[in-house]
Design a protein around this motif. Structure first.
Motif, mmCIF file in Angstrom:
data_model
loop_
_atom_site.group_PDB
_atom_site.id
_atom_site.type_symbol
_atom_site.label_atom_id
_atom_site.label_comp_id
_atom_site.label_asym_id
_atom_site.label_seq_id
_atom_site.Cartn_x
_atom_site.Cartn_y
_atom_site.Cartn_z
ATOM 1 N N HIS A 70 9.421 -56.098 -20.734
ATOM 2 C CA HIS A 70 10.707 -56.183 -20.036
ATOM 3 C C HIS A 70 11.358 -54.821 -19.891
ATOM 4 C CE1 HIS A 70 11.069 -60.679 -21.124
ATOM 5 N NE2 HIS A 70 10.610 -60.512 -19.889
ATOM 6 N N TYR A 71 11.213 -54.034 -20.931
ATOM 7 C CA TYR A 71 11.796 -52.691 -20.866
ATOM 8 C C TYR A 71 11.176 -51.900 -19.720
ATOM 9 C CZ TYR A 71 12.891 -47.866 -21.862
ATOM 10 O OH TYR A 71 13.318 -46.570 -21.728
ATOM 11 N N LYS A 72 9.849 -51.967 -19.646
ATOM 12 C CA LYS A 72 9.144 -51.230 -18.595
ATOM 13 C C LYS A 72 9.600 -51.666 -17.213
ATOM 14 C CE LYS A 72 4.813 -49.898 -20.674
ATOM 15 N NZ LYS A 72 3.882 -50.870 -21.251
ATOM 16 N N ALA A 130 12.414 -53.079 -16.432
ATOM 17 C CA ALA A 130 13.804 -52.670 -16.218
ATOM 18 C C ALA A 130 13.851 -51.210 -15.795
ATOM 19 C CB ALA A 130 14.611 -52.869 -17.498
ATOM 20 N N PRO A 136 16.135 -54.462 -24.757
ATOM 21 C CA PRO A 136 14.960 -55.165 -24.240
ATOM 22 C C PRO A 136 14.499 -56.284 -25.181
ATOM 23 C CG PRO A 136 14.343 -52.987 -25.032
ATOM 24 C CD PRO A 136 15.830 -53.066 -25.129
ATOM 25 N N THR A 137 14.020 -57.348 -24.577
ATOM 26 C CA THR A 137 13.482 -58.428 -25.396
ATOM 27 C C THR A 137 11.980 -58.265 -25.593
ATOM 28 O OG1 THR A 137 13.553 -59.702 -23.356
ATOM 29 C CG2 THR A 137 15.258 -60.168 -24.975
ATOM 30 N N SER A 138 11.378 -57.319 -24.874
ATOM 31 C CA SER A 138 9.985 -56.959 -25.136
ATOM 32 C C SER A 138 9.701 -55.625 -24.459
ATOM 33 C CB SER A 138 9.039 -58.028 -24.556
ATOM 34 O OG SER A 138 9.019 -57.926 -23.145
ATOM 35 N N GLN A 139 8.628 -54.991 -24.872
ATOM 36 C CA GLN A 139 8.241 -53.729 -24.240
ATOM 37 C C GLN A 139 8.045 -53.904 -22.747
ATOM 38 O OE1 GLN A 139 8.204 -50.770 -25.220
ATOM 39 N NE2 GLN A 139 8.029 -50.788 -27.460
ATOM 40 N N SER A 194 16.665 -59.344 -30.284
ATOM 41 C CA SER A 194 15.880 -58.207 -29.868
ATOM 42 C C SER A 194 15.302 -57.492 -31.071
ATOM 43 C CB SER A 194 16.754 -57.246 -29.065
ATOM 44 O OG SER A 194 16.100 -56.028 -28.925
ATOM 45 N N GLN A 226 18.226 -55.208 -20.007
ATOM 46 C CA GLN A 226 16.925 -54.974 -20.628
ATOM 47 C C GLN A 226 16.659 -53.506 -20.949
ATOM 48 O OE1 GLN A 226 14.582 -57.006 -21.722
ATOM 49 N NE2 GLN A 226 15.420 -58.962 -21.028
ATOM 50 N N ILE A 227 17.269 -52.622 -20.199
ATOM 51 C CA ILE A 227 16.998 -51.218 -20.512
ATOM 52 C C ILE A 227 17.724 -50.812 -21.796
ATOM 53 C CG2 ILE A 227 18.848 -50.035 -19.221
ATOM 54 C CD1 ILE A 227 16.585 -48.083 -18.322
ATOM 55 N N HIS A 254 13.577 -46.882 -28.319
ATOM 56 C CA HIS A 254 13.961 -48.084 -29.035
ATOM 57 C C HIS A 254 13.203 -48.134 -30.346
ATOM 58 C CE1 HIS A 254 15.316 -49.259 -25.008
ATOM 59 N NE2 HIS A 254 16.213 -49.976 -25.652
#
Ligand code: ADP
Ligand code: MG
Length: 700
Positions: free
Chosen positions: A216-218, A220, A211-214, A148, A207-208, A45
């Motif tokens: 959240h990505y993690k 997801a 993502p709205t934040s790192q 995002s 989220q993957i 991202h």
């Protein structure tokens, strides 16, 4: 549209795709449906807030994101060496960007004097920072209120990029996709107790991609990795349960006189704890009336032969015959010799059947197997030939499985109406993590304990320049009455070269160990079987002190008096092969040695392998290291299994998740093998939807 079908919609129906782009997406990325696009995950991202000042870019950085203004676009060189270079400049410094391919269309898309956001791997050239083939886009400051800050970049190909579908443009399609699909299109598939600390499925997919934040990505990512592993494990468990339920097998109800008499009166040693455990597993498994299909992993020297024999005795107690198959004639003969010796006071008939069994003897054996006067037959693949028929084959043991094809194993099953129980034994340890993914549908036993009193083999790494002192060392061992192996690599690409290496080596060894004081035998793949056998036998019987050979000696051979293994050009061997070879020594009570000879110039990875060999004797540790070094694709026997084709999960890095997925899947399937309990309804529905999931495009 119903929920199941929306994700199955052909990709051309997505707004912004159309037939032309659809064709390209299919060809280049295998994206046929909406669902395929949903599962085409971004590989990174862009976080516009994470920009390095160009002046601080240093050689320790791998990938960097920088922002600056382009200055001077030049095309240098002709034809093959043609390249385009430009400088990206900010207030702290400048960095060179270079392209060797696709120059024409890149040139059209960039403008001097404009600001760009650039991402790529930095390299340093004459002290100057450079990014070759960077990702580049006009820099637009993130607007306030934008949801995002992390913009997805997807795997793409050169071809797609040149047609306006680069890693970011694919993101536009994903955005469109998310405008169309709803939560019901991506229903939950994990039971609720596994969702306590996990993101829900729909949220995880959103989220993957966006993502709205790192953070959240993690979350997801870890949710989807777990899901992938969990679903795969549930599937394997269900296959196993189905096999247990539907594959009728012989029922070994009793443990009787043969087993007990042998166990109490003829067993030459105490079983190790691991041996006891495995025998118990086999006993339970063969008593249920369903066919056993068991893989036994045991490190070299852990005593697998005894497991084979004890299992065969149980078969005999229940009125069944057994066969024990080995990949080579030498090994078959050894097994036959040791079984005959162990069983000499037992009322059981053992026969040896190999390619070189003489006609009259062969006829006698075939008859004996038909009328059940022969109880155990040991041999090579000669056993699975059509003409070999058993009265009642109950158990087939296959030693050193990696040399035995699946098709050959299937032949065995044809030998009786009810297929025999199958025990496959292998000494090429597969990492547990891998085994549980690749062979999760097999029953699986491990022997990770060596018989007591074994002295660990001392392993050292020496450069070829000190060969003379190695030879001296071997001499002192031989003087003590021991024997030694010299192994040369088999170079697959060049049989001729390996042969020459071997011959040269043979001469070298001979000059250090002159006849008649020393006797040397040699085995290699170019010899006729009979020649190989004879030479091997001389070594086994102690007539020769040194065996020079290629890796043909690798499998199973047991010469307890041999205490030294010298491996020439050890850098050319893989870890598991080195471990197999080393396992040829250390089989007696004497201290054994393994000497790895390599060129000084061996690569760093090769030296690393040799270092691992010197550090540990544990086959399972070595297998794990091997997996780390080579990646799962190269491990024996798993290449075609397909069981490792995960989209997100990586069985090395996600070990912990795999362990949890495995335990959870097992617990659930054990308790509810049809997944009909309400708490498993979602998982069940998901598995069913997977079965019927057929991409329309894929049929054509
Ligand atoms: P592998 O697992 O490599 O096939 P083998 O079956 O050839 O190992 O056994 C290696 C050696 O260890 C043999 O000489 C065997 O007799 C011996 N052995 C096996 N089990 C035991 C035990 N429980 N105690 C002592 N020696 C054992
Ligand atoms: Mg063995």
């Amino acid at each position: 549209m119903s929920q199941a079908t929306l994700l199955q919609s052909p990709i051309e129906y997505l707004k912004g795709v159309g037939p032309l782009r659809a064709d390209m997406l299919k060809k280049e990325l295998n994206l046929y449906t909406f669902g395929d696009l949903l599962h085409h995950f971004p590989h990174r991202h862009i976080d516009k807030t994470q920009v390095s000042p160009i002046g601080q870019v240093s050689p320790e950085m791998d990938f960097v994101q920088v922002r600056g203004v382009l200055q001077g676009i030049d095309i240098i060189g002709e034809k093959r060496s043609r390249r385009m270079v430009t400088q990206l400049k900010d207030s702290t410094g400048q960095i060179e960007l270079a392209w060797f391919q696709g120059i024409n269309w890149v040139q059209k898309s960039i403008v001097e004097g404009q600001a760009y956001l650039v991402f790529g791997r930095v390299s340093f050239f004459n002290g100057r920072a450079q990014i070759v083939h960077p990702e580049i886009e006009p820099y637009v400051a993130a607007t306030a209120g934008q949801k995002s800050l992390l913009e997805p970049v997807y795997p793409s190909t050169e071809k797609l990029k040149s047609r306006g579908l680069n890693g970011k443009q694919i993101g536009k399609l994903t955005q469109t996709l998310f405008q169309q699909i709803r939560e019901q299109d991506v229903p939950e598939n994990l039971p609720s107790h596994l969702l306590k600390d996990r993101m829900g499925r729909w949220e995880a997919y959103r989220q993957i991609h966006f993502p709205t934040s790192q953070e959240h990505y993690k979350n997801a990512l870890s949710r989807l990795v777990f899901e992938e592993l969990f679903i795969a494990q549930v599937r394997l468990n269900l296959i196993k349960i189905d096999r247990h339920k539907n594959s009728k097998g012989h029922k070994f109800e009793i443990v009787g006189d043969n087993f007990n008499t042998f166990y109490n009166n003829h067993l030459p040693f105490q079983l190790t704890g691991a041996q006891k455990r495995v025998i118990k597993e086999i006993r339970q498994d063969t008593a249920r009336g369903f066919q056993m299909n068991r893989l036994l992993q045991g490190d070299v020297g852990s005593g697998k032969t005894m497991i084979a024999l004890l299992s065969m005795l149980i078969a005999a107690d229940n009125g069944f015959q057994s066969c024990l198959m080995a990949p080579t004639e030498i090994l078959a003969q050894q097994h036959y010799a040791s079984l005959s010796e162990l069983l000499k006071e037992m009322p059981l008939e053992v026969a040896l059947l190999t390619g070189s069994t003489k006609t009259a003897e062969r006829r006698r054996i075939l008859q004996g197997l038909m009328d059940d006067t022969i109880h155990f037959v040991v041999g090579t693949h000669a056993i699975i030939e059509e003409v070999v028929q058993f009265k009642n084959l109950g158990l087939a043991v296959i030693d050193e499985q990696h040399r035995f094809g699946v098709a050959q194993r299937a032949q065995l099953w044809k030998k009786s109406k009810v297929p025999p129980h199958v025990l496959v034994m292998t000494a090429t340890p597969i990492p547990r993590t891998l085994a549980m993914t690749a062979f999760g549908d097999l029953d699986y036993s491990v022997m990770d304990e060596l018989p007591p009193g074994r002295q660990p083999i001392k392993t050292v790494h020496r450069y070829e320049t000190s060969r003379a002192s190695v030879m001296d060392f071997v001499k002192t061992e031989i003087t003590k009455g021991r024997q030694a192996y010299y192994v040369y690599p088999l170079i697959e690409e060049s049989e001729k070269m390996s042969y020459e290496d071997l011959m040269q080596g043979y001469e070298q060894v001979k000059s250090f160990f002159p006849e008649p004081k020393y006797k040397i035998s040699m085995v290699h793949g170019k010899q006729k079987n009979i020649e190989k056998e004879t030479n091997m036998k001389r070594f086994v019987l102690g007539d020769t002190q040194i065996l020079v050979g290629t890796t043909v000696i690798e499998v199973g051979v047991n010469v307890p008096n041999a205490s030294v293994m010298v491996i020439e050009s050890a850098e050319k061997f893989g870890l598991s092969q080195l471990h197999q070879l080393r396992g040829r020594v250390g089989r007696g009570s004497e201290q054994s040695y393994c000497i790895l000879l390599s060129s000084v110039k061996a690569s760093r990875e090769a030296k690393n392998r040799l270092k691992i060999m010197c550090e540990t004797n544990d086959g399972f540790v070595i297998a794990e290291k091997d997996l780390e070094l080579r990646g799962p694709g190269d491990i024996d026997g798993t290449r075609q299994s397909g069981a490792l084709n995960f989209r997100l999960a990586n069985i090395i890095n996600d070990r912990q998740a795999l362990e949890e997925a495995k335990n959870e899947a097992y617990a659930i399937c054990e308790k509810d093998p049809t997944l009909s309990a309400p708490e498993n309804a979602l998982t069940r529905a998901f598995l069913q939807s997977q079965k019927t999931k057929i991409g329309w495009g894929k049929i054509a």
